[in-house]
Each structure stands twice: as structure tokens, then as C-alpha cells.
Design an enzyme around this catalytic site. Structure first.
Site, PDB file in Angstrom:
ATOM      1  N   ASP A  86       0.820  -1.219   0.000  1.00  0.00           N
ATOM      2  CA  ASP A  86       0.000   0.000   0.000  1.00  0.00           C
ATOM      3  C   ASP A  86       0.854   1.269   0.000  1.00  0.00           C
ATOM      4  O   ASP A  86       0.330   2.372  -0.220  1.00  0.00           O
ATOM      5  CB  ASP A  86      -0.973   0.006   1.196  1.00  0.00           C
ATOM      6  CG  ASP A  86      -0.259  -0.211   2.506  1.00  0.00           C
ATOM      7  OD1 ASP A  86       0.582   0.625   2.887  1.00  0.00           O
ATOM      8  OD2 ASP A  86      -0.520  -1.235   3.177  1.00  0.00           O
ATOM      9  N   ASP A 155       6.500  -5.710   6.656  1.00  0.00           N
ATOM     10  CA  ASP A 155       5.144  -5.136   6.678  1.00  0.00           C
ATOM     11  C   ASP A 155       4.237  -6.087   5.914  1.00  0.00           C
ATOM     12  O   ASP A 155       3.740  -5.783   4.836  1.00  0.00           O
ATOM     13  CB  ASP A 155       5.178  -3.750   6.012  1.00  0.00           C
ATOM     14  CG  ASP A 155       3.816  -3.075   6.016  1.00  0.00           C
ATOM     15  OD1 ASP A 155       2.912  -3.547   6.716  1.00  0.00           O
ATOM     16  OD2 ASP A 155       3.669  -2.060   5.306  1.00  0.00           O
ATOM     17  N   THR A 157       1.228  -9.276   5.388  1.00  0.00           N
ATOM     18  CA  THR A 157      -0.098  -9.715   5.805  1.00  0.00           C
ATOM     19  C   THR A 157       0.090 -10.698   6.971  1.00  0.00           C
ATOM     20  O   THR A 157       1.215 -11.043   7.339  1.00  0.00           O
ATOM     21  CB  THR A 157      -0.798 -10.427   4.627  1.00  0.00           C
ATOM     22  OG1 THR A 157       0.154 -11.306   4.015  1.00  0.00           O
ATOM     23  CG2 THR A 157      -1.266  -9.435   3.584  1.00  0.00           C
ATOM     24  N   ASP A 158      -1.022 -11.193   7.497  1.00  0.00           N
ATOM     25  CA  ASP A 158      -0.936 -12.185   8.573  1.00  0.00           C
ATOM     26  C   ASP A 158      -0.359 -13.500   8.018  1.00  0.00           C
ATOM     27  O   ASP A 158      -0.328 -13.693   6.806  1.00  0.00           O
ATOM     28  CB  ASP A 158      -2.332 -12.418   9.173  1.00  0.00           C
ATOM     29  CG  ASP A 158      -2.759 -11.238  10.040  1.00  0.00           C
ATOM     30  OD1 ASP A 158      -2.106 -11.017  11.070  1.00  0.00           O
ATOM     31  OD2 ASP A 158      -3.704 -10.531   9.649  1.00  0.00           O
TER      32      ASP A 158
HETATM   33  N1  SAM Z   1      -0.395  -3.341   7.611  1.00  0.00           N
HETATM   34  C1  SAM Z   1      -0.870  -4.523   7.069  1.00  0.00           C
HETATM   35  C2  SAM Z   1      -1.388  -5.497   8.067  1.00  0.00           C
HETATM   36  O1  SAM Z   1      -0.691  -5.890   9.000  1.00  0.00           O
HETATM   37  O2  SAM Z   1      -2.554  -5.869   7.952  1.00  0.00           O
HETATM   38  C3  SAM Z   1       0.017  -5.075   6.035  1.00  0.00           C
HETATM   39  C4  SAM Z   1      -0.165  -4.235   4.822  1.00  0.00           C
HETATM   40  S1  SAM Z   1       0.589  -4.609   3.325  1.00  0.00           S
HETATM   41  C5  SAM Z   1      -0.768  -4.290   2.246  1.00  0.00           C
HETATM   42  C6  SAM Z   1       0.824  -6.361   3.247  1.00  0.00           C
HETATM   43  C7  SAM Z   1       1.479  -6.754   1.931  1.00  0.00           C
HETATM   44  O3  SAM Z   1       2.250  -7.932   2.125  1.00  0.00           O
HETATM   45  C8  SAM Z   1       0.517  -7.045   0.781  1.00  0.00           C
HETATM   46  O4  SAM Z   1       0.642  -6.053  -0.198  1.00  0.00           O
HETATM   47  C9  SAM Z   1       0.958  -8.430   0.274  1.00  0.00           C
HETATM   48  O5  SAM Z   1       0.930  -8.537  -1.135  1.00  0.00           O
HETATM   49  C10 SAM Z   1       2.372  -8.513   0.844  1.00  0.00           C
HETATM   50  N2  SAM Z   1       2.903  -9.884   0.984  1.00  0.00           N
HETATM   51  C11 SAM Z   1       2.299 -10.969   1.500  1.00  0.00           C
HETATM   52  N3  SAM Z   1       3.116 -12.038   1.431  1.00  0.00           N
HETATM   53  C12 SAM Z   1       4.281 -11.611   0.871  1.00  0.00           C
HETATM   54  C13 SAM Z   1       5.501 -12.243   0.531  1.00  0.00           C
HETATM   55  N4  SAM Z   1       5.709 -13.543   0.755  1.00  0.00           N
HETATM   56  N5  SAM Z   1       6.483 -11.480  -0.032  1.00  0.00           N
HETATM   57  C14 SAM Z   1       6.293 -10.152  -0.270  1.00  0.00           C
HETATM   58  N6  SAM Z   1       5.135  -9.523   0.021  1.00  0.00           N
HETATM   59  C15 SAM Z   1       4.153 -10.225   0.580  1.00  0.00           C
END
Ligand code: SAM
Length: 281
Positions: A86, A155, A157-158
């Protein structure tokens, strides 16, 4: 008829947000993306039915996970953000005198959608000449890059879906191996009230890899359940041992505009409630 979004992160507890207008809805290769408007929260970003950020409260999370490790380290020039599609974290990091920030997100579509529909969260961060965007898996990037960093911010996702690997030992070990001397890693670890395992699992790994490690905490209004936990670890920098006078003097030399973070909040965030300390015991 009034439409509601029901977050399904926890099996027996739900939060519901009123959808006043759908801004974007799609399915990418990796996740379902929904952006809608809510009268109180502004635009809300949801991935796989889990709220990621809202225009109203994004600054709590993005300021704490960036400024605490950056100011605590004191001389950060190179940063890696893993996830963070984001752009909110990138925007906060760029407020500091850094030379380079690499953001690696697995989902290029999420980045494009957020740039288009959430400009108030990312600002012009992606077009800053110090930013480099890499679309790829963070786990693979840290295992193969030749670059070295003063700070790595996870930063993510879960730990469900693509984010799962970012909570495992091999990922943390690879992060350790690409930090400069004095380098720090900072991670998002969910809300301990509901997601205690995110804290205990990361704690176990960080403690076994780094000389110093721990957690700091902050409320993030839309992550229900009280404090959110942020992990940190380093071989040479003890982030939790820095007094407020030092933080204040480091802040005086940079004109950092914030809405949540300040020197008092910085130091206080390392005071963990007993129930969180118990998780680390
Ligand atoms: N603040 C947020 C939360 O804790 O809910 C996180 C926000 S950010 C949008 C999370 C990002 O992590 C997403 O854009 C997702 O595509 C990315 N993501 C998830 N798994 C990933 C991975 N293995 N490598 C790189 N990015 C990843």
C-alpha cells in the site's frame, strides 16, 4: 439496503464496517482485493477479507513500525521493506535522510491498485528517486539478494496465504544475513490478545538468531483487540535500551512530521503489559 463488510480473521469474533461505496474489487494471482469507502474511516483496504489499512488510522501503524527502529538505530541509510504494497510504510521511511529503500511485494496488482485508489496512504512515495520497487516473494528476495541493509521492515499480511513464510525461521535467518553491522529487523506480529502465536513464534526464532531481540507495542485502532505487537532484533543495537533524551535529541536533528509517534511514545512502546511479557517468558 445497507451493506456491511464482515472481517473474518477470528473464528468467534467479528468486526463489521459499513460499506458506503465500493471503490475496487478484484482477485489477483495471490489474494482477493477490496477497497471501499466508509464514512468514518475513509478508504479501507482489505486483502483476503482482512482489513490491512484505512485512511483514518494508517498513521498509527506506519509511523510506529518505521520511526521506532529508524530513530532507535540512529543512522539508517538503506532500508528493505518486505510487503507494504500500500506504500504507507515507504512514505514514512522516506521522511528520513535515507539513500535507498527497496520495497519487495509479492503482488504487483496490489501495488498498482493502491497507487491508483489510495494516494492519501502512499503519497508520491513510489516515484521518489530513492525508492526501488521489486515485485517478488520477500522470502526469495532475502535469500538471494547481494544488497545489504541497515533496516529490514516486515510489513506483511498475517501468516495466512502468501505471508506465511515471512513468519518462519529461514526467512528471519536470511534477513539476519543481509543486515549491515548494527542493522535491525522490525516485524509486524499481530494483536497478542487474539494472535498470541504470532508473538511466540517470532520471539522463538528471533531470539535464537540475533543477540538482541524483543517487542514493542502500540494500539492500531482497526486491528481490534488492544495493542499490536512489533518484533525487533539486532546483533549490535539494543533498541529497547535507548532513553528518551537520546531519542529526543535524534529527533531534533530531523524535521519529522508525525501524528502518533513522538519521543515519549517511542520509549513507552517498549513497556510491555504483563500478559505479553508472559508470552515471552
Ligand atoms: N499493515 C498490514 C497489516 O498488518 O494488515 C500489512 C499491509 S501490506 C498491504 C501487506 C502486503 O504484504 C501485501 O501487499 C501483500 O501482497 C504482501 N505480501 C504478502 N506475502 C508476501 C511475501 N511472501 N512477499 C512479499 N510480500 C508479501
Amino acid at each position: 439496503m445497507t451493506e456491511w463488510f464482515h472481517e473474518t480473521l477470528y473464528p468467534s469474533v467479528r468486526q463489521s464496517l459499513r460499506i458506503d461505496r465500493i471503490i475496487h474489487q478484484s482477485k489477483t494471482e495471490f489474494q482477493d482485493v477490496l477497497i471501499f469507502e466508509n464514512e468514518f474511516l475513509g478508504r479501507v483496504l482489505v486483502l483476503d477479507d482482512v482489513v490491512q489499512t484505512t485512511e483514518a488510522d494508517e498513521f498509527y501503524y506506519h509511523e510506529m513500525l518505521s520511526h521506532v527502529p529508524i530513530v532507535g538505530h540512529g543512522a539508517v541509510r538503506s532500508v528493505l521493506i518486505v510487503g507494504g504494497g500500500d506504500g504507507g510504510m515507504l512514505e514514512e521511511v522516506l521522511k528520513h535522510p535515507v539513500d535507498k529503500v527497496v520495497l519487495v511485494d509479492i503482488d504487483g496488482e496490489v501495488v498498482d491498485i493502491c497507487r491508483q485508489h489510495l494516494p492519501s496512504v502512499c503519497g508520491n512515495a513510489f516515484s521518489d528517486p530513492r525508492s526501488e520497487l521489486v515485485i517478488g516473494d520477500g522470502k526469495e528476495f532475502v535469500a538471494s539478494t547481494e544488497l545489504r541493509f541497515d533496516l529490514i521492515i516486515v510489513d506483511s499480511t498475517d501468516p495466512i496465504g502468501p505471508g506465511e513464510a515471512l513468519f518462519r525461521r529461514p526467512f528471519y535467518q536470511a534477513c539476519h544475513d543481509i543486515l549491515n553491522v548494527g542493522g535491525v529487523i522490525a516485524t509486524q506480529n499481530g494483536v497478542p490478545f487474539f494472535q498470541a502465536e504470532e508473538v511466540t513464534q517470532t520471539h522463538r526464532h528471533l531470539r535464537s538468531i540475533f543477540t538482541h531481540s524483543g517487542f514493542f507495542a502500540s494500539p492500531v485502532p482497526m486491528y481490534v483487540g488492544g495493542h499490536m505487537a512489533f518484533g525487533w532484533a539486532s546483533d549490535h543495537t539494543n533498541l529497547s535500551g535507548i532513553d528518551e533524551a537520546t531519542i529526543r535529541s535524534r529527533l531534533q536533528s530531523r524535521s519529522l512530521e508525525t501524528r502518533y509517534y513522538n519521543s515519549g511514545v517511542h520509549v513507552a512502546s517498549f513497556a510491555l503489559p504483563t500478559c505479553v511479557q508472559d508470552l515471552l517468558a
